[in-house]
Write a protein that holds these residues in place. Structure first.
Motif, mmCIF file in Angstrom:
data_model
loop_
_atom_site.group_PDB
_atom_site.id
_atom_site.type_symbol
_atom_site.label_atom_id
_atom_site.label_comp_id
_atom_site.label_asym_id
_atom_site.label_seq_id
_atom_site.Cartn_x
_atom_site.Cartn_y
_atom_site.Cartn_z
ATOM 1 N N ARG A 46 0.831 -1.210 0.000
ATOM 2 C CA ARG A 46 0.000 0.000 0.000
ATOM 3 C C ARG A 46 0.866 1.262 0.000
ATOM 4 N N LEU A 47 1.926 1.249 0.799
ATOM 5 C CA LEU A 47 2.827 2.396 0.840
ATOM 6 C C LEU A 47 3.532 2.589 -0.500
ATOM 7 N N ALA A 48 3.949 1.459 -1.122
ATOM 8 C CA ALA A 48 4.608 1.549 -2.427
ATOM 9 C C ALA A 48 3.666 2.139 -3.460
ATOM 10 N N ALA A 49 2.390 1.732 -3.424
ATOM 11 C CA ALA A 49 1.409 2.276 -4.364
ATOM 12 C C ALA A 49 1.243 3.782 -4.161
ATOM 13 N N ALA A 50 1.186 4.193 -2.893
ATOM 14 C CA ALA A 50 1.049 5.624 -2.611
ATOM 15 C C ALA A 50 2.256 6.401 -3.123
ATOM 16 N N LEU A 51 3.458 5.861 -2.921
ATOM 17 C CA LEU A 51 4.675 6.522 -3.405
ATOM 18 C C LEU A 51 4.674 6.618 -4.926
ATOM 19 N N LEU A 52 4.237 5.542 -5.576
ATOM 20 C CA LEU A 52 4.211 5.548 -7.039
ATOM 21 C C LEU A 52 3.253 6.612 -7.563
ATOM 22 N N HIS A 53 2.108 6.715 -6.931
ATOM 23 C CA HIS A 53 1.134 7.731 -7.355
ATOM 24 C C HIS A 53 1.656 9.143 -7.115
ATOM 25 N N GLN A 54 2.662 9.286 -6.255
ATOM 26 C CA GLN A 54 3.303 10.583 -6.022
ATOM 27 C C GLN A 54 4.557 10.763 -6.889
ATOM 28 N N ASN A 55 4.723 9.874 -7.869
ATOM 29 C CA ASN A 55 5.900 9.913 -8.749
ATOM 30 C C ASN A 55 7.203 9.721 -7.976
ATOM 31 N N ARG A 56 7.165 8.931 -6.908
ATOM 32 C CA ARG A 56 8.364 8.642 -6.106
ATOM 33 C C ARG A 56 8.730 7.165 -6.319
ATOM 34 N N ARG A 57 9.053 6.855 -7.553
ATOM 35 C CA ARG A 57 9.257 5.464 -7.931
ATOM 36 C C ARG A 57 10.463 4.835 -7.234
ATOM 37 N N ASP A 58 11.555 5.559 -7.118
ATOM 38 C CA ASP A 58 12.748 5.005 -6.473
ATOM 39 C C ASP A 58 12.437 4.533 -5.054
ATOM 40 N N GLU A 59 11.686 5.340 -4.334
ATOM 41 C CA GLU A 59 11.352 4.985 -2.961
ATOM 42 C C GLU A 59 10.413 3.773 -2.919
ATOM 43 N N ALA A 60 9.497 3.697 -3.885
ATOM 44 C CA ALA A 60 8.601 2.544 -3.947
ATOM 45 C C ALA A 60 9.386 1.258 -4.188
ATOM 46 N N VAL A 61 10.369 1.327 -5.087
ATOM 47 C CA VAL A 61 11.185 0.148 -5.387
ATOM 48 C C VAL A 61 12.011 -0.258 -4.170
ATOM 49 N N LEU A 62 12.611 0.710 -3.505
ATOM 50 C CA LEU A 62 13.413 0.424 -2.318
ATOM 51 C C LEU A 62 12.568 -0.264 -1.250
ATOM 52 N N LEU A 63 11.362 0.215 -1.057
ATOM 53 C CA LEU A 63 10.456 -0.370 -0.078
ATOM 54 C C LEU A 63 10.127 -1.817 -0.426
ATOM 55 N N LEU A 64 9.819 -2.068 -1.692
ATOM 56 C CA LEU A 64 9.468 -3.418 -2.124
ATOM 57 C C LEU A 64 10.666 -4.361 -2.032
#
Length: 251
Positions: A46-64
């Motif tokens: 859920r957090l990764a999805a929220a980051l992606l929707h904020q155009n914060r892809r690097d952080e989403a990938v790091l989290l996953l």
């Protein structure tokens, strides 16, 4: 949550809509009533999805990626890997396949042996009805584009059971997969079919079939969990074949 100081992930041919859709699907899986014990993975997704929707892809990938290590040896691990691949794999070199074992008539070769040719990876499961339905589409693609250089490779794996969900040893299941492949996948002809759990794990195959299109230089151009239509695949293959044409000599 760790923050990244700057963007470190190559955009490649990344599709935000497809990746966001996959993360939403992942959330739906973890939101099921029977998903007890998986709440932490669901929260991270859920957090990764929220980051992606904020155009914060690097952080989403790091989290996953942090979450991936917690779920080794489970089906959740493949779901997380699928989402990492959707965010990062396109535009990157294709992972090499384990070709030590295979099914069908041909011994599988390393993907590097097919350099110079676009390769369509059709990752399938012996129990998967959507995989069987995709055979006609792939057969049509092979007829249209095989003479122009397209190579199809069909990796699969053991799942620990055979027809009816009956538990089976690897040897018994291998014989069963051979029979399924000969009967249901005859339309693919003598394509290479590596047999290895490692291959499907690398590609995050929690959805079957998964379609991966690789260009002649070994770069992933399409990563698609799920079946694709003839038209959608043809539209992806045509530019790769055009790029492989030798340049006309100058006069």
């Amino acid at each position: 949550m760790r923050e990244l100081a700057n963007s470190s992930i190559d955009a490649g041919s990344f599709s935000p809509a497809l990746a966001a859709g996959a993360l939403d699907s992942c959330l739906a899986y973890f939101d099921r009533p029977d998903s007890n014990g998986q709440s932490d993975a669901g929260l991270k997704c859920r957090l990764a999805a929220a980051l992606l929707h904020q155009n914060r892809r690097d952080e989403a990938v790091l989290l996953l990626r942090d979450e991936l290590n917690k779920w080794q040896g489970t089906s959740i691990r493949d779901r997380i890997q699928k989402n990492i691949n959707l965010l990062t794999l396109e535009g990157k070199p294709v992972p090499e396949l384990d070709v030590s074992h295979g099914v069908g008539k041909r011994k599988p070769l390393p993907l590097s042996a097919h350099r110079g040719h676009p390769v369509l990876l059709f990752l399938w499961a012996h129990w998967c009805p959507d995989c069987k339905a995709e055979v006609k589409i792939i057969n049509k693609l092979m007829a249209a584009y095989g003479p122009r250089g397209l190579v199809v490779v069909a990796p699969t794996q053991h799942y620990g059971y055979v027809a009816g969900g009956q538990d089976a040893s690897p040897a018994v299941e291998t014989r069963y997969i051979e029979r399924v492949f000969a009967k249901e996948y005859a339309g693919l002809g003598s394509v290479e079919a590596p047999l290895s759990e490692a291959n499907l794990s690398k590609f995050g195959v929690s959805t079957t079939p998964t379609m991966v299109l690789v260009d002649g230089q070994g770069i992933v151009r399409t990563y698609n969990p799920g079946a694709m239509s003839y038209e959608a695949l043809a539209a992806k293959i045509e530019p790769l074949l055009a790029a492989n044409k030798p340049a006309m000599p100058k006069r």
